[in-house]
Design a protein around this motif. Structure first.
Motif, mmCIF file in Angstrom:
data_model
loop_
_atom_site.group_PDB
_atom_site.id
_atom_site.type_symbol
_atom_site.label_atom_id
_atom_site.label_comp_id
_atom_site.label_asym_id
_atom_site.label_seq_id
_atom_site.Cartn_x
_atom_site.Cartn_y
_atom_site.Cartn_z
ATOM 1 N N ASP A 10 0.524 9.656 -10.203
ATOM 2 C CA ASP A 10 -0.680 9.312 -9.446
ATOM 3 C C ASP A 10 -1.849 9.327 -10.423
ATOM 4 O OD1 ASP A 10 0.793 9.133 -7.165
ATOM 5 O OD2 ASP A 10 0.169 11.049 -6.337
ATOM 6 N N VAL A 11 -2.482 8.173 -10.606
ATOM 7 C CA VAL A 11 -3.489 8.031 -11.658
ATOM 8 C C VAL A 11 -4.815 7.563 -11.080
ATOM 9 C CG1 VAL A 11 -1.693 7.482 -13.350
ATOM 10 C CG2 VAL A 11 -2.863 5.619 -12.175
ATOM 11 N N PRO A 12 -5.943 7.970 -11.684
ATOM 12 C CA PRO A 12 -7.247 7.487 -11.223
ATOM 13 C C PRO A 12 -7.373 5.975 -11.415
ATOM 14 C CG PRO A 12 -7.477 9.393 -12.677
ATOM 15 C CD PRO A 12 -6.058 8.937 -12.781
ATOM 16 N N VAL A 13 -8.006 5.326 -10.453
ATOM 17 C CA VAL A 13 -8.223 3.885 -10.522
ATOM 18 C C VAL A 13 -9.694 3.586 -10.304
ATOM 19 C CG1 VAL A 13 -7.680 3.581 -8.072
ATOM 20 C CG2 VAL A 13 -7.512 1.619 -9.627
ATOM 21 N N ARG A 14 -10.207 2.608 -11.032
ATOM 22 C CA ARG A 14 -11.567 2.117 -10.848
ATOM 23 C C ARG A 14 -11.491 0.614 -10.597
ATOM 24 N NH1 ARG A 14 -11.512 5.572 -14.856
ATOM 25 N NH2 ARG A 14 -11.296 3.949 -16.440
ATOM 26 N N TRP A 15 -11.960 0.194 -9.433
ATOM 27 C CA TRP A 15 -11.966 -1.223 -9.089
ATOM 28 C C TRP A 15 -13.285 -1.844 -9.523
ATOM 29 C CZ3 TRP A 15 -7.323 -2.705 -8.115
ATOM 30 C CH2 TRP A 15 -6.428 -1.856 -7.451
ATOM 31 N N GLY A 47 -3.299 -9.521 -11.729
ATOM 32 C CA GLY A 47 -2.676 -9.874 -10.458
ATOM 33 C C GLY A 47 -3.715 -10.236 -9.427
ATOM 34 N N SER A 48 -3.891 -9.349 -8.433
ATOM 35 C CA SER A 48 -4.893 -9.561 -7.384
ATOM 36 C C SER A 48 -5.336 -8.201 -6.885
ATOM 37 C CB SER A 48 -4.318 -10.399 -6.239
ATOM 38 O OG SER A 48 -3.432 -9.618 -5.463
ATOM 39 N N PRO A 49 -6.469 -8.131 -6.159
ATOM 40 C CA PRO A 49 -6.935 -6.837 -5.660
ATOM 41 C C PRO A 49 -5.963 -6.177 -4.693
ATOM 42 C CG PRO A 49 -8.691 -8.477 -5.565
ATOM 43 C CD PRO A 49 -7.428 -9.217 -5.871
ATOM 44 N N THR A 50 -5.181 -6.973 -3.958
ATOM 45 C CA THR A 50 -4.234 -6.400 -2.998
ATOM 46 C C THR A 50 -2.843 -6.203 -3.581
ATOM 47 O OG1 THR A 50 -3.780 -8.627 -2.158
ATOM 48 C CG2 THR A 50 -5.460 -7.323 -1.006
ATOM 49 N N GLU A 51 -2.498 -6.959 -4.633
ATOM 50 C CA GLU A 51 -1.195 -6.831 -5.275
ATOM 51 C C GLU A 51 -1.396 -6.785 -6.788
ATOM 52 O OE1 GLU A 51 1.206 -10.045 -3.865
ATOM 53 O OE2 GLU A 51 1.548 -9.120 -1.909
ATOM 54 N N PRO A 52 -1.975 -5.677 -7.278
ATOM 55 C CA PRO A 52 -2.237 -5.592 -8.718
ATOM 56 C C PRO A 52 -0.952 -5.466 -9.527
ATOM 57 C CG PRO A 52 -2.774 -3.522 -7.631
ATOM 58 C CD PRO A 52 -2.431 -4.498 -6.548
ATOM 59 N N THR A 53 -1.022 -5.930 -10.762
ATOM 60 C CA THR A 53 0.097 -5.790 -11.679
ATOM 61 C C THR A 53 -0.386 -5.124 -12.955
ATOM 62 O OG1 THR A 53 -0.280 -8.016 -12.563
ATOM 63 C CG2 THR A 53 1.330 -7.802 -10.802
ATOM 64 N N LEU A 54 0.519 -4.407 -13.575
ATOM 65 C CA LEU A 54 0.231 -3.712 -14.823
ATOM 66 C C LEU A 54 1.202 -4.212 -15.878
ATOM 67 C CD1 LEU A 54 -1.257 -1.520 -16.418
ATOM 68 C CD2 LEU A 54 0.413 0.128 -15.554
ATOM 69 N N LEU A 83 2.304 -3.168 -8.354
ATOM 70 C CA LEU A 83 1.737 -2.007 -7.671
ATOM 71 C C LEU A 83 1.368 -2.327 -6.235
ATOM 72 C CD1 LEU A 83 -0.598 -0.859 -10.582
ATOM 73 C CD2 LEU A 83 1.695 -0.026 -10.037
ATOM 74 N N ARG A 84 1.188 -1.275 -5.472
ATOM 75 C CA ARG A 84 0.778 -1.405 -4.076
ATOM 76 C C ARG A 84 -0.501 -0.611 -3.885
ATOM 77 N NH1 ARG A 84 4.890 0.998 -0.041
ATOM 78 N NH2 ARG A 84 3.694 2.900 -0.433
ATOM 79 N N VAL A 85 -1.477 -1.242 -3.263
ATOM 80 C CA VAL A 85 -2.738 -0.562 -2.993
ATOM 81 C C VAL A 85 -2.576 0.285 -1.739
ATOM 82 C CG1 VAL A 85 -5.175 -0.875 -2.435
ATOM 83 C CG2 VAL A 85 -4.060 -2.398 -4.083
ATOM 84 N N PRO A 86 -2.912 1.582 -1.779
ATOM 85 C CA PRO A 86 -2.771 2.437 -0.593
ATOM 86 C C PRO A 86 -3.494 1.851 0.606
ATOM 87 C CG PRO A 86 -3.303 3.767 -2.519
ATOM 88 C CD PRO A 86 -3.447 2.329 -2.934
ATOM 89 N N GLY A 87 -2.854 1.993 1.776
ATOM 90 C CA GLY A 87 -3.458 1.509 3.013
ATOM 91 C C GLY A 87 -3.054 0.109 3.391
ATOM 92 N N THR A 88 -2.197 -0.542 2.573
ATOM 93 C CA THR A 88 -1.816 -1.924 2.868
ATOM 94 C C THR A 88 -0.520 -2.013 3.657
ATOM 95 O OG1 THR A 88 -0.705 -2.098 0.724
ATOM 96 C CG2 THR A 88 -3.002 -2.818 0.844
ATOM 97 N N THR A 89 0.220 -0.886 3.811
ATOM 98 C CA THR A 89 1.445 -0.902 4.599
ATOM 99 C C THR A 89 1.502 0.354 5.454
ATOM 100 O OG1 THR A 89 2.929 0.337 3.123
ATOM 101 C CG2 THR A 89 2.585 -1.991 2.613
ATOM 102 N N ALA A 90 2.445 0.351 6.400
ATOM 103 C CA ALA A 90 2.610 1.500 7.293
ATOM 104 C C ALA A 90 3.294 2.670 6.591
ATOM 105 C CB ALA A 90 3.421 1.087 8.519
ATOM 106 N N ASP A 91 3.766 2.464 5.351
ATOM 107 C CA ASP A 91 4.509 3.504 4.642
ATOM 108 C C ASP A 91 3.624 4.333 3.736
ATOM 109 O OD1 ASP A 91 6.864 2.563 5.776
ATOM 110 O OD2 ASP A 91 7.161 1.096 4.165
#
Length: 292
Positions: free
Chosen positions: A163-168, A209-216, A233-241
């Motif tokens: 779990d790493v810090p992210v800055r958008w 990638g994109s703001p909703t589906e970023p790639t590293l 990667l998956r941005v938190p809050g975009t799925t029910a999981d």
């Protein structure tokens, strides 16, 4: 100033760890099934570059040429196979336009002597790279597909789930990067960055990638991996999981899911390279290894 920290995700109970390992094994199996599809990334058999003069391309029916930023093809005398598809004009010429960095399958043909069926039809993909049209036949009978026996990978290790810090960024930053093919470039947008801490060193990596589906896209110090790999990667809050996801202001990097790009499987990939500086100065012993 707040200390920058990336840390392994909370260690799960033993039962949850077993479930995570099973989930990872199922994900690996699905990944390899996708690679094995008849016209997947094991099937490219060439990367051909038509010119302004109508001419045959090795292994393909018809003549091919480029004019007015458009690719054209038409049947030619002596053809032993016929290109067919929803947008293919039977008597020609057929025109096709794709966007920079994009591609589309124009149609398929059945090489002479092969039985009918998707396992034998060659799909013809049209791409545009650095302003130049390319044609990439995808052949299910390519040796890279028929000889495929799986992608070597490191064993699943929960210590590589970080779990790493992210800055958008408020606005994306347009950047030009290299490619897996010489003389090609890709135009990408950087939407943010993450900080990865390891052995007392913090490395900042850019996200594309994109703001909703970023790639590293990244490189690291491992000896037995491809020149670079990608993590979707998956941005938190975009799925029910996401109930068990990372804390706000962080992204979860499951480096066990770092995968090879298409260029690692054949010589015909045009994949973008990582941004300069997207290098982890340690060995990431997780994810896929270089194909055999």
């Amino acid at each position: 100033m707040t200390e920058v920290v990336s840390r392994p995700a909370a260690a799960p109970p033993e039962a949850d760890a077993d479930a995570a390992a099973r989930e990872h094994a199922a994900w690996r199996a699905a990944r390899e099934r996708e690679l094995r599809t008849p016209h997947g990334w094991l099937s490219p058999a060439a990367l051909l570059w038509p010119t302004a003069t109508p001419a045959r391309l090795p292994g393909l029916p018809g003549e091919w040429w480029v004019a007015d930023r458009t690719l054209f093809t038409r049947p030619a005398a002596g053809d032993t196979a016929t290109l067919v598809g929803e947008h293919v004009e039977a008597d020609g010429p057929t025109s096709v336009v794709v966007g920079e960095g994009r591609g589309r399958v124009l149609g398929t043909f059945l090489p002479q002597g092969r039985p009918a069926g998707a396992e034998h039809e060659v799909a013809v993909e049209v791409v545009l790279r650095t302003g130049r049209y390319g044609v990439r036949p995808r052949d299910p009978q390519a040796a890279t597909r028929t000889g495929f026996d799986g992608v070597p990978a490191f064993d699943h290790d929960p210590a590589w789930v970080l779990d790493v810090p992210v800055r958008w960024y408020d606005e994306p930053d347009a950047v030009t990067v290299g490619a897996a093919q010489p003389r090609l470039v890709h135009h990408v947008e950087v939407f943010g960055e993450v900080d990865v801490a390891h052995a007392g060193t913090v490395t900042t990596l850019a996200l594309t990638g994109s703001p909703t589906e970023p790639t590293l896209l990244f490189t690291d110090e491992s000896d037995d991996v491809a020149p670079w790999r990608v993590l979707h990667l998956r941005v938190p809050g975009t799925t029910a999981d996401d109930a068990d996801g990372p804390a706000p202001g962080t992204l979860r990097l499951d480096l066990n899911r770092a995968v090879n790009l298409p260029f690692a499987f054949t010589r015909f990939g045009t994949c973008p390279a990582p941004l300069a500086g997207n290098h982890l100065p340690f060995a990431v012993t997780a994810g896929e290894k270089a194909p055999r």
